[in-house]
Design an enzyme around this catalytic site. Structure first.
Site, short mmCIF file in Angstrom:
data_model
loop_
_atom_site.label_atom_id
_atom_site.label_comp_id
_atom_site.label_asym_id
_atom_site.label_seq_id
_atom_site.Cartn_x
_atom_site.Cartn_y
_atom_site.Cartn_z
N TYR A 30 -52.93 33.49 -3.18
CA TYR A 30 -52.40 32.92 -4.44
C TYR A 30 -51.18 32.05 -4.15
O TYR A 30 -51.11 30.88 -4.56
CB TYR A 30 -52.03 34.03 -5.43
N LYS A 53 -50.54 27.94 -4.58
CA LYS A 53 -49.50 27.34 -5.41
C LYS A 53 -48.60 26.43 -4.56
O LYS A 53 -48.20 25.36 -5.00
CB LYS A 53 -48.65 28.42 -6.09
N THR A 107 -44.02 28.90 -8.82
CA THR A 107 -43.57 30.30 -8.71
C THR A 107 -42.65 30.53 -7.52
O THR A 107 -42.74 29.81 -6.51
CB THR A 107 -44.82 31.20 -8.59
N ASP A 108 -41.83 31.57 -7.61
CA ASP A 108 -40.97 31.94 -6.49
C ASP A 108 -41.78 32.40 -5.27
O ASP A 108 -41.26 32.43 -4.15
CB ASP A 108 -39.97 33.03 -6.90
N GLU A 109 -43.05 32.78 -5.51
CA GLU A 109 -43.85 33.33 -4.40
C GLU A 109 -44.11 32.31 -3.29
O GLU A 109 -44.46 32.69 -2.18
CB GLU A 109 -45.19 33.86 -4.91
P1 NAD Z 1 -52.51 33.69 -16.79
O1 NAD Z 1 -53.43 34.14 -15.71
O2 NAD Z 1 -52.09 34.65 -17.84
O3 NAD Z 1 -53.13 32.43 -17.53
C1 NAD Z 1 -53.79 31.40 -16.85
C2 NAD Z 1 -54.52 30.54 -17.87
O4 NAD Z 1 -55.15 29.46 -17.15
C3 NAD Z 1 -55.65 31.29 -18.60
O5 NAD Z 1 -55.59 30.99 -19.98
C4 NAD Z 1 -56.91 30.76 -17.98
O6 NAD Z 1 -58.03 30.74 -18.87
C5 NAD Z 1 -56.49 29.34 -17.59
N1 NAD Z 1 -57.29 28.80 -16.48
C6 NAD Z 1 -57.58 29.42 -15.30
N2 NAD Z 1 -58.37 28.63 -14.55
C7 NAD Z 1 -58.56 27.48 -15.26
C8 NAD Z 1 -59.27 26.28 -15.02
N3 NAD Z 1 -59.97 26.10 -13.89
N4 NAD Z 1 -59.23 25.31 -15.95
C9 NAD Z 1 -58.53 25.47 -17.11
N5 NAD Z 1 -57.88 26.60 -17.41
C10 NAD Z 1 -57.88 27.59 -16.50
O7 NAD Z 1 -51.24 33.10 -16.04
P2 NAD Z 1 -49.71 33.10 -16.45
O8 NAD Z 1 -49.09 34.35 -15.97
O9 NAD Z 1 -49.59 32.72 -17.88
O10 NAD Z 1 -49.17 31.93 -15.52
C11 NAD Z 1 -49.19 30.57 -15.96
C12 NAD Z 1 -48.64 29.70 -14.86
O11 NAD Z 1 -47.31 30.09 -14.53
C13 NAD Z 1 -49.42 29.77 -13.54
O12 NAD Z 1 -49.49 28.47 -13.01
C14 NAD Z 1 -48.59 30.69 -12.67
O13 NAD Z 1 -48.77 30.37 -11.32
C15 NAD Z 1 -47.19 30.35 -13.14
N6 NAD Z 1 -46.20 31.44 -13.00
C16 NAD Z 1 -46.45 32.68 -13.49
C17 NAD Z 1 -45.46 33.68 -13.39
C18 NAD Z 1 -45.69 35.06 -13.94
O14 NAD Z 1 -44.85 35.94 -13.72
N7 NAD Z 1 -46.76 35.33 -14.67
C19 NAD Z 1 -44.24 33.39 -12.78
C20 NAD Z 1 -44.02 32.09 -12.26
C21 NAD Z 1 -44.99 31.13 -12.40
O1 DAU Z 2 -43.04 36.15 -8.84
C1 DAU Z 2 -43.82 35.40 -9.73
C2 DAU Z 2 -45.22 35.94 -9.70
O2 DAU Z 2 -45.18 37.20 -10.35
C3 DAU Z 2 -46.23 35.01 -10.36
O3 DAU Z 2 -46.31 33.81 -9.63
C4 DAU Z 2 -47.61 35.67 -10.41
O4 DAU Z 2 -48.51 34.84 -11.14
C5 DAU Z 2 -47.48 37.01 -11.10
O5 DAU Z 2 -48.73 37.68 -11.05
C6 DAU Z 2 -46.40 37.88 -10.43
O6 DAU Z 2 -46.81 38.31 -9.10
P1 DAU Z 2 -46.51 39.79 -8.55
O7 DAU Z 2 -47.50 40.08 -7.49
O8 DAU Z 2 -45.08 39.97 -8.23
O9 DAU Z 2 -46.81 40.60 -9.89
P2 DAU Z 2 -47.62 41.95 -10.19
O10 DAU Z 2 -47.37 42.28 -11.62
O11 DAU Z 2 -49.03 41.88 -9.71
O12 DAU Z 2 -46.85 43.01 -9.28
C7 DAU Z 2 -45.46 43.25 -9.45
C8 DAU Z 2 -45.03 44.25 -8.39
O13 DAU Z 2 -45.63 45.52 -8.69
C9 DAU Z 2 -45.51 43.89 -7.00
O14 DAU Z 2 -44.53 44.32 -6.06
C10 DAU Z 2 -46.78 44.73 -6.81
C11 DAU Z 2 -46.48 45.97 -7.63
N1 DAU Z 2 -47.67 46.62 -8.28
C12 DAU Z 2 -48.50 45.86 -9.01
C13 DAU Z 2 -49.60 46.40 -9.64
C14 DAU Z 2 -50.54 45.56 -10.44
C15 DAU Z 2 -47.85 47.99 -8.15
O15 DAU Z 2 -47.06 48.70 -7.47
N2 DAU Z 2 -48.95 48.54 -8.77
C16 DAU Z 2 -49.84 47.81 -9.49
O16 DAU Z 2 -50.82 48.38 -10.01
#
Ligand code: NAD
Ligand code: DAU
Length: 342
Positions: A156, A160, A130-132
């Site tokens: 988190y 990562k 992730t970019d985070e």
């Molecule tokens: P998500 O939380 O929707 O899904 C995570 C999945 O992993 C779930 O199905 C969960 O059951 C499974 N899981 C959790 N713990 C586990 C364990 N111990 N063993 C096996 N399975 C397990 O997450 P997502 O948003 O789909 O993200 C997927 C990946 O992409 C993550 O690695 C996240 O860091 C990365 N990522 C997410 C975003 C985003 O915006 N959502 C952006 C960049 C990178």
């Molecule tokens: O940037 C990639 C990441 O994006 C992934 O690695 C993470 O898995 C994913 O959860 C996401 O992280 P963020 O913290 O950026 O996403 P989130 O949707 O939780 O929040 C997006 C923005 O909105 C952030 O600035 C926090 C804000 N927010 C979020 C929630 C849930 C609010 O203002 N109110 C809210 O209730």
């Protein structure tokens, strides 16, 4: 372009989550010669309903297992050409409430995955990151490149970043053919309604307040989930071992603008917007420079934000059953803990 004729068996961890379930659907549609093993522990974030209809598909097999369980991982990885490691605890707010599951799954789980890949001679291991991990950007700073320093600000993000470093070390020490992708904020169907966009849509449809952290001027770079997943396939197939590839959506937006845009699409009033206490350690801005990925792998995001956001809103409006299913039970306790006294 991907080679669609080649036969490959690939293990996908976290395939029942948001990005993983969209990835599996994309592979089934476009890569008929791939065999997929979906390995997922089915935590609160994993839902097999997101993969409904694939149960009998000969290309697809589901294995319920935890990435920290080395025997289960070894068994499931047998015979695979590659691994796409997505399984993670992924929600920043939950990591602030309790970091332990993040360290266990995201760091130890990655180590277990890497050891299994090493012992089985896996030919390509993709760490989905992730970019985070880069931390927060100043408003006028150039977007993150792959060699930007790692300065994670939430548990988190730190978990990562730790996993990424471990992945790198297995390349340097053991020559394991790893590649790392780092992507910005995804949106699209099947995202669990604890993240901003699905939470907003679900609350707005029920005329509930939309909690906005702090002043709402934090900037995220939004990418439609299919664009991310196409990028993951390119990185897996064509990425150079040991390298990192950034992926981003070309769409930076302050949260408040995003929220107003979505309320407009939903036909709901901006009076639902409710400012609440800020997230501790809240990153002000993320933005990705993915020119290396474009130059070396030919990838760029295709979805325009207007189209992606409309598709997403439509999907949630037409899939309230899915939302109700995944938000029953423990989601209510989490919501009360996170927003009750905010
Ligand atoms: P998500 O939380 O929707 O899904 C995570 C999945 O992993 C779930 O199905 C969960 O059951 C499974 N899981 C959790 N713990 C586990 C364990 N111990 N063993 C096996 N399975 C397990 O997450 P997502 O948003 O789909 O993200 C997927 C990946 O992409 C993550 O690695 C996240 O860091 C990365 N990522 C997410 C975003 C985003 O915006 N959502 C952006 C960049 C990178
Ligand atoms: O940037 C990639 C990441 O994006 C992934 O690695 C993470 O898995 C994913 O959860 C996401 O992280 P963020 O913290 O950026 O996403 P989130 O949707 O939780 O929040 C997006 C923005 O909105 C952030 O600035 C926090 C804000 N927010 C979020 C929630 C849930 C609010 O203002 N109110 C809210 O209730």
């Amino acid at each position: 372009m991907l080679n669609v004729t080649e036969r490959k068996k690939v293990m996908i961890t976290g395939g029942a989550g948001f990005i993983g379930s969209n990835l599996i659907r994309l592979i089934i549609e476009e890569l008929p010669n791939w065999e997929i093993v979906n390995f997922d522990a089915l935590t609160y974030a994993g839902n097999l309903t997101s993969l409904a209809g694939l149960e009998e598909n000969p290309q697809y097999r589901f294995v319920k297992g935890d990435v920290t369980d080395s025997k289960a991982v070894l068994d499931a990885m047998q015979g695979c050409w590659g691994v796409m490691h997505l399984a993670a605890e992924s929600h920043v707010d939950r990591s602030i409430l309790d970091a332990s599951p993040f360290l266990k799954t995201n760091i130890i789980g990655t180590q277990v995955m890497l050891d299994a890949a090493r012992s089985l001679g896996i030919q390509r291991f993709l760490q989905v990151s992730t970019d985070e991990v880069y931390g927060s950007l100043q408003p006028d700073a150039h977007p993150f490149t792959e060699d930007h320093h790692l300065k994670p600000n939430s548990p988190y993000a730190a978990s990562k970043a730790s996993a990424d470093l471990l992945v790198r070390s297995y390349y340097k020490t053991y020559g394991l053919p790893v590649v790392i992708s780092r992507c910005s904020n995804n949106y699209g169907p099947y995202q669990f309604p604890e993240k901003l966009i699905p939470l907003l849509i679900s609350n707005a449809l029920n005329d509930k307040p939309i909690p906005v952290y702090g002043d709402g001027m934090q900037v995220r770079d939004w990418i439609y989930v299919d664009d991310h997943n196409r990028g993951l396939l390119e990185v897996l197939e064509k990425g150079k071992p040991g390298e990192i590839y950034n992926l981003g959506g070309k769409h930076e937006l302050p949260n408040l603008m995003l929220i107003k845009h979505l309320l407009d699409l939903l036909g709901k009033s901006e009076s639902l917007i409710t400012f609440v206490k800020d997230r501790p350690g809240h990153d002000r801005r993320y933005a990705m420079d993915w020119s290396k990925t474009e130059r070396e792998l030919g990838w760029c995001p295709k979805f325009d934000f207007e189209e992606g956001s409309r598709r997403t809103v439509d999907w949630y409006m037409n899939n309230t059953k899915w939302v109700n299913q995944v938000t029953s039970g423990s989601y209510r306790d989490y919501y009360e803990l996170q927003y009750g006294a905010r």
